[in-house]
Enzyme design. Structure first.
Site, mmCIF file in Angstrom:
data_model
loop_
_atom_site.group_PDB
_atom_site.id
_atom_site.type_symbol
_atom_site.label_atom_id
_atom_site.label_comp_id
_atom_site.label_asym_id
_atom_site.label_seq_id
_atom_site.Cartn_x
_atom_site.Cartn_y
_atom_site.Cartn_z
ATOM 1 N N LEU A 36 0.824 -1.219 0.000
ATOM 2 C CA LEU A 36 0.000 0.000 0.000
ATOM 3 C C LEU A 36 0.861 1.274 0.000
ATOM 4 O O LEU A 36 0.865 2.038 -0.972
ATOM 5 C CB LEU A 36 -0.915 -0.015 1.235
ATOM 6 C CG LEU A 36 -1.720 1.251 1.500
ATOM 7 C CD1 LEU A 36 -2.708 1.527 0.381
ATOM 8 C CD2 LEU A 36 -2.474 1.130 2.836
ATOM 9 N N THR B 132 1.786 7.605 1.038
ATOM 10 C CA THR B 132 1.956 7.543 2.504
ATOM 11 C C THR B 132 3.383 7.193 2.926
ATOM 12 O O THR B 132 3.749 7.434 4.077
ATOM 13 C CB THR B 132 0.988 6.501 3.103
ATOM 14 O OG1 THR B 132 0.874 5.432 2.177
ATOM 15 C CG2 THR B 132 -0.369 7.098 3.392
ATOM 16 N N LYS C 260 11.595 1.344 4.598
ATOM 17 C CA LYS C 260 10.341 1.189 3.844
ATOM 18 C C LYS C 260 9.897 -0.263 3.939
ATOM 19 O O LYS C 260 10.708 -1.176 3.723
ATOM 20 C CB LYS C 260 10.532 1.577 2.380
ATOM 21 C CG LYS C 260 10.609 3.073 2.167
ATOM 22 C CD LYS C 260 10.655 3.382 0.682
ATOM 23 C CE LYS C 260 10.748 4.880 0.453
ATOM 24 N NZ LYS C 260 11.023 5.176 -0.978
ATOM 25 N N ALA D 171 2.304 -3.899 5.631
ATOM 26 C CA ALA D 171 2.763 -4.079 7.011
ATOM 27 C C ALA D 171 2.087 -3.091 7.959
ATOM 28 O O ALA D 171 2.275 -3.165 9.169
ATOM 29 C CB ALA D 171 4.274 -3.878 7.066
ATOM 30 N N LYS E 101 8.061 -8.033 6.897
ATOM 31 C CA LYS E 101 8.947 -7.960 5.736
ATOM 32 C C LYS E 101 10.357 -7.644 6.249
ATOM 33 O O LYS E 101 10.465 -6.865 7.191
ATOM 34 C CB LYS E 101 8.474 -6.853 4.781
ATOM 35 C CG LYS E 101 7.069 -7.087 4.225
ATOM 36 C CD LYS E 101 6.571 -5.865 3.450
ATOM 37 C CE LYS E 101 5.102 -6.028 3.076
ATOM 38 N NZ LYS E 101 4.532 -4.852 2.394
ATOM 39 N N GLU F 84 5.687 -3.814 -5.047
ATOM 40 C CA GLU F 84 6.317 -3.167 -3.898
ATOM 41 C C GLU F 84 7.125 -1.942 -4.272
ATOM 42 O O GLU F 84 7.658 -1.864 -5.388
ATOM 43 C CB GLU F 84 7.306 -4.165 -3.267
ATOM 44 C CG GLU F 84 6.734 -5.000 -2.159
ATOM 45 C CD GLU F 84 6.524 -4.221 -0.865
ATOM 46 O OE1 GLU F 84 7.006 -3.074 -0.756
ATOM 47 O OE2 GLU F 84 5.868 -4.760 0.043
ATOM 48 N N ASP F 85 7.271 -1.025 -3.329
ATOM 49 C CA ASP F 85 8.189 0.110 -3.516
ATOM 50 C C ASP F 85 9.427 -0.046 -2.625
ATOM 51 O O ASP F 85 10.300 0.809 -2.651
ATOM 52 C CB ASP F 85 7.498 1.436 -3.156
ATOM 53 C CG ASP F 85 7.199 1.529 -1.671
ATOM 54 O OD1 ASP F 85 6.734 0.513 -1.087
ATOM 55 O OD2 ASP F 85 7.458 2.589 -1.075
HETATM 56 C C1 BG6 Z 1 4.737 -0.058 5.880
HETATM 57 C C2 BG6 Z 1 5.560 1.186 5.667
HETATM 58 O O1 BG6 Z 1 3.789 -0.168 4.858
HETATM 59 O O2 BG6 Z 1 4.068 -0.006 7.131
HETATM 60 C C3 BG6 Z 1 6.509 1.418 6.825
HETATM 61 O O3 BG6 Z 1 6.312 1.038 4.467
HETATM 62 C C4 BG6 Z 1 5.723 1.414 8.134
HETATM 63 O O4 BG6 Z 1 7.156 2.655 6.642
HETATM 64 C C5 BG6 Z 1 4.942 0.110 8.256
HETATM 65 O O5 BG6 Z 1 6.612 1.541 9.237
HETATM 66 C C6 BG6 Z 1 4.114 0.023 9.538
HETATM 67 O O6 BG6 Z 1 3.105 0.994 9.513
HETATM 68 P P1 BG6 Z 1 2.181 1.362 10.756
HETATM 69 O O7 BG6 Z 1 1.134 2.241 10.136
HETATM 70 O O8 BG6 Z 1 1.623 0.077 11.300
HETATM 71 O O9 BG6 Z 1 3.047 2.054 11.749
HETATM 72 MG MG MG Z 2 5.605 0.358 0.661
#
Ligand code: BG6
Ligand code: MG
Length: 220
Positions: free
Chosen positions: A10, A17, A45, A115, A145, A169-170
């Protein structure tokens, strides 16, 4: 078998984001006096919240009691949530709706392997929650990941073999996860950074579906 599922990340793939996660981590690192820049952020990331924080704390050689670490994680999350408060369908990357429609017309399943525990909220704000056949619950993933668990969980829920899935994925951590899951990989971003992906497109709207689907065809 041909490609039967597309499993999306995402943050940084469907919307910007990834930048908000960076800004929130950067603010926390600045406050703690820990040097943290965009280059450091590439390694973060895709990495879950606690994993990201422990990377930053170890970069600053800071060892803190667990309660304090949890307070910092919560602080970053609250800042991140403020940054995404005003997100709307206009923040969805160009090309996403077309890609979803093209996948649906070919009866290719659509999954999400993010994640982020904030993913359901972001999907709602973007107005795309109903586009997915399955959304992984980040809170239930034991090994984040670059471990393949999250991508394998989505493939399993969709009842599609990993080799018939494409992961998008990025992040470097995410690409590792896709590769170790035995799936085809597509990177969104910089070719130099994401050089392990089978195909890389600078932006989502550049994804060439025919080219990606050809990854699932046996080489002649
Ligand atoms: C991932 C991001 O999608 O989600 C990370 O790439 C981020 O940067 C991770 O730390 C966890 O996100 P959250 O919203 O649960 O803190
Ligand atoms: Mg990402």
């Amino acid at each position: 078998m041909s490609i039967q599922a597309f499993i999306f990340d995402l943050d940084g793939v469907l919307t910007d984001t990834a930048e908000y996660h960076f800004l929130a981590w950067k603010a926390l690192a600045d406050e703690l006096g820990i040097p943290f820049d965009r280059h450091d952020n590439e390694a973060l990331k895709g990495v879950d919240r606690m994993g990201s924080l422990s990377f930053i704390l170890s970069k600053g050689e800071l060892e803190l009691p667990e309660e304090q670490v949890l307070v910092l994680a919560d602080k970053k999350n609250r800042h991140y949530q403020q940054l995404i408060e005003h997100m709307s369908p206009a923040d969805l990357f160009a090309g996403a709706h077309q890609l979803f429609a093209d996948l649906k017309s070919r009866r290719i399943a659509i999954g999400l392997a993010s994640a982020s525990k904030n993913a359901p909220m972001v999907l709602d704000r973007l107005g795309i929650a109903d586009q997915f056949d399955y959304v992984a619950d980040a809170a239930k993933v034991k090994q984040g990941k670059p471990h393949p668990e999250i991508f394998l969980t989505v493939a399993d829920a969709l009842t599609i073999a990993p080799q018939d899935c494409v992961g998008i994925e990025d992040s470097l951590a995410g690409l590792q996860s896709i590769q170790d899951a035995g799936m085809h990989s597509v990177g969104i971003g910089d070719k130099q950074v994401l050089n392990g992906a089978e195909q890389v497109y600078a932006q989502l709207h550049e994804v060439d579906l025919a080219e990606v689907l050809a990854l699932g065809k046996p080489q002649r």
